[in-house]
Design an enzyme around this catalytic site. Structure first.
Site, PDB file in Angstrom:
ATOM      1  N   HIS A  71       0.819  -1.221   0.000  1.00 27.70           N
ATOM      2  CA  HIS A  71       0.000   0.000   0.000  1.00 27.70           C
ATOM      3  C   HIS A  71       0.849   1.265   0.000  1.00 27.70           C
ATOM      4  O   HIS A  71       0.372   2.339  -0.380  1.00 27.70           O
ATOM      5  CB  HIS A  71      -0.991  -0.001   1.179  1.00 27.70           C
ATOM      6  CG  HIS A  71      -0.389   0.286   2.514  1.00 27.70           C
ATOM      7  ND1 HIS A  71      -0.091  -0.705   3.431  1.00 27.70           N
ATOM      8  CD2 HIS A  71      -0.035   1.452   3.119  1.00 27.70           C
ATOM      9  CE1 HIS A  71       0.400  -0.162   4.522  1.00 27.70           C
ATOM     10  NE2 HIS A  71       0.458   1.145   4.363  1.00 27.70           N
ATOM     11  N   ASP A 131       0.021  -7.653   1.218  1.00 29.57           N
ATOM     12  CA  ASP A 131       0.450  -6.267   1.463  1.00 29.57           C
ATOM     13  C   ASP A 131       1.965  -6.172   1.599  1.00 29.57           C
ATOM     14  O   ASP A 131       2.495  -5.512   2.497  1.00 29.57           O
ATOM     15  CB  ASP A 131      -0.235  -5.682   2.704  1.00 29.57           C
ATOM     16  CG  ASP A 131      -0.149  -4.151   2.724  1.00 29.57           C
ATOM     17  OD1 ASP A 131       0.177  -3.558   1.676  1.00 29.57           O
ATOM     18  OD2 ASP A 131      -0.390  -3.543   3.785  1.00 29.57           O
ATOM     19  N   SER A 144       4.669   1.994   8.355  1.00 31.60           N
ATOM     20  CA  SER A 144       4.282   0.905   7.457  1.00 31.60           C
ATOM     21  C   SER A 144       5.466   0.413   6.637  1.00 31.60           C
ATOM     22  O   SER A 144       6.144   1.201   5.966  1.00 31.60           O
ATOM     23  CB  SER A 144       3.178   1.376   6.501  1.00 31.60           C
ATOM     24  OG  SER A 144       1.981   1.596   7.191  1.00 31.60           O
TER      25      SER A 144
END
Length: 627
Positions: free
Chosen positions: A270, A310, A381
């Site tokens: 992402h 992801d 992230s």
């Protein structure tokens, strides 16, 4: 005559009412029936596939026997000549697969050879003369080591060792390379494997066979201060965006960490999605930064990605002072201390401490994730999570803003499994059978098929909803409550699309057991989004909302249903729906942009005295219960 005429006149409405009920029930049954194939299995087509695609031929032969075999509704047309022809084609397909594997070995196409070895093993065909999977993967590892492709070499060597323990002589070159590359945890893995080989007495080798300098380095430890040197800030410049007449820079920021000295890093999909998503049409340019905002930006590019996990593999022209190991296969325990490293809010190389809060959270399409309470914020992230021993535990991918300390990481074990496909470059292809499962049973979990998606491998072989999966490739999959579906996904995860997989299935109504050999397909990006486009909204109620419908008497010609079953923990269960509740579906809409499916229903809840209630249920199309 008049009496008879009057009698017929009085009975007319009743006849029309009965006809209305009949057609309504028939319509409801049709809406709940699986789509039927418009193509038949032609023996001439199967014969052609025995040469062009032997695995496809095996799959179709199995399907032919299911549809037209001795126990089917067309059994009268299945004669001895047809049975022999199918057996001959099956044998020839096996021979052709074995020849294809021999060719792949001669051309050193190790991945293809290993894939064919797995398919042949599924068929029960011996591969000793051509090559078993562990030996093939070891050959791949040795080739990669010779070529200087260290990451692929280490991953393949570990995989081969997991399938069949390696000898000391096979392990030493990988131990030496890990020490040479200053990858201490990788060296520690191969040292431990070498010690085990010595204890087992393989080839009569002794501890003296391991050079002291290699042992000394592998038994050392790294400091967290060293590890932060291998973490980078990821910046994705997407130009500018305009809101309410004002223009702002559009930038995505995350973290990444080096997994190879050649400049390969791991981050989240992402974070870099605009670099590879074909639906994104704007400007996008990716960089990494190794220091603060004054440090130079280093151009980076996407190598491979796996949206379902992801995860993304990127590359930059930079040699890191530290490389994180990906071979440990660490499975932490709740309560273990962990450290998260990343760039929250752009504050690079920030280290936070916490514990593993829980395992087995089902938030991704494949597998499960780790819950941690180490402080994680936007910008973290893609950053690494490590334990006290410096072993990679996971990769941060999400946090819940309104709940402090509720954060999640993809496990390092799943990263190691996902990396080989990403190293090939581009979008990682995963296997797909076309099933949605539910974990049922109270004493011991069992995997029940609740939905078979149309035009998928399982649909072609007429797998039935309600059947139980007993085993995959001859192995009974066991797992704690809540983890069974993840374990089943892990069982087929290493397979390439197009490989053969065997399922042992049990019909709970008759207790009959069947074995099916199915050729896997390539997994759709969002499986239930594709299924919703092809199937009826009534059938989609089961995989999306957890309510299994059955036809009921409708009003006039409109189909209506009652809830035959509500799956435990499903959206329907949480909404208070229960068995025998009458239901009418008023609207169904799929929103691909948001990844949500909405259904409007009218329900007469038994628990509320059959008072009619109108409600809207929402479900994510990215279901974690697909196989």
């Amino acid at each position: 005559m008049k009496l008879k005429h009057t009698d017929m006149f009085c009975r007319g409405p009743a006849i029309f009412c009965i006809l209305g009920v009949f057609f309504a029930c028939t319509s409801a049954e049709n809406r709940l029936s699986p789509l039927r194939s418009t193509s038949d299995y032609r023996l001439s087509d199967i014969e052609k596939y025995t040469v062009e695609d032997p695995a496809r031929a095996i799959h179709l032969i199995m399907g032919y026997r299911v549809v037209y075999g001795e126990e089917s509704r067309y059994a009268q047309d299945f004669n001895a000549e047809t049975a022999k022809r199918l057996a001959d084609m099956e044998q020839q397909a096996g021979i052709n697969m074995k020849e294809a594997q021999a060719l792949a070995l001669s051309e050193e196409r190790w991945e293809d050879a290993a894939s064919l070895a797995r398919s042949l093993s599924t068929l029960g065909i011996t591969v000793e003369n051509t090559g078993a999977e562990p030996e093939i993967i070891l050959s791949e590892a040795k080739d990669a080591l010779e070529e200087g492709n260290n990451l692929r070499a280490f991953l393949s060597a570990v995989r081969s060792h997991e399938l069949k323990p390696l000898s000391l002589s096979d392990l030493l070159p990988f131990l030496e390379r890990a020490v040479e590359q200053k990858q201490r945890r990788t060296a520690a893995f191969f040292l431990q494997a070498a010690n085990e080989a010595i204890l087992m007495g393989r080839l009569g080798e002794s501890p003296a066979a391991i050079p002291p300098n290699l042992r000394e380095y592998a038994e050392g430890s790294d400091m967290v201060s060293d590890m932060v040197k291998g973490v980078a800030t990821v910046l994705v410049d997407r130009g500018f965006r305009t809101e309410h007449g004002m223009t702002y820079p559009d930038q995505v920021q995350g973290s990444a960490f080096f997994v190879d000295s050649s400049g390969l890093l791991i981050t989240n999909y992402h974070v870099i999605a605009s670099e590879v998503d074909p639906s994104y049409e704007g400007y996008s340019r990716m960089y990494i930064r190794m220091g603060d905002a004054s440090s130079p930006r280093i151009r980076a590019r996407a190598v491979g990605w796996d949206k379902a996990m992801d995860l993304a593999l990127i590359k930059a022209d930079y040699k890191s002072d530290y490389v994180f190991p990906v071979v440990d296969r660490v499975i932490p325990k709740p309560g273990d201390t962990v450290y998260a490293i990343g760039s929250p809010g752009g504050l690079e190389k920030t280290v936070t401490q916490g514990i593993v809060s829980a395992l087995g959270r089902r938030f991704l399409q494949l597998g499960d994730v780790i819950q941690i309470d180490a402080a994680v914020n936007p910008g973290n992230s893609g950053g690494p999570v490590i334990d006290r021993d410096g072993r990679l535990v996971g990769i941060v991918f999400a946090g819940v803003e309104q709940y402090q300390g509720l954060n999640f990481a993809v496990s390092a074990e799943r990263l190691a499994a996902a990396l080989p496909a990403m190293l090939k470059g581009g979008k990682a292809e995963r296997p797909w059978l076309g099933l949605v499962l539910a974990e049922t049973g109270s004493s011991s979990p069992r995997a029940e098929i609740i939905y078979v998606a149309p035009y998928t491998p399982s649909w072609e072989q007429k797998l039935q909803e309600g059947w139980i999966i007993n085993s995959i490739n001859g192995e009974k999959i066991t797992a704690p409550q809540g983890a069974l579906i993840s374990a089943l996904q892990d069982a087929i995860f290493p397979a390439k699309p197009g490989e053969l997989v065997s399922l042992e299935l049990r019909n709970p109504e008759t207790d009959a057991v069947e074995r099916r050999i199915i050729r896997t397909a390539s997994r759709p990006e969002i499986p239930l989004a594709e299924a919703a486009e092809k199937d009826s909204k009534e059938r989609m109620a089961a995989p999306l909302y957890g309510m299994i419908l059955a036809p009921a008497v409708g009003k006039g010609f409109s189909a209506s249903f009652f809830i035959k079953r509500v799956l435990r923990g499903s959206i329907a269960d949480q909404a208070g729906l229960s068995e025998e509740d009458p239901v009418s579906i008023k609207a169904f809409r799929v929103e691909k942009e948001t990844g949500i499916a909405l259904i409007d229903v009218s329900v007469k809840k038994r628990r509320s005295g059959f008072m009619e209630t109108f409600m809207r249920l929402a479900a994510l199309l990215d279901s974690p219960d697909t196989l």
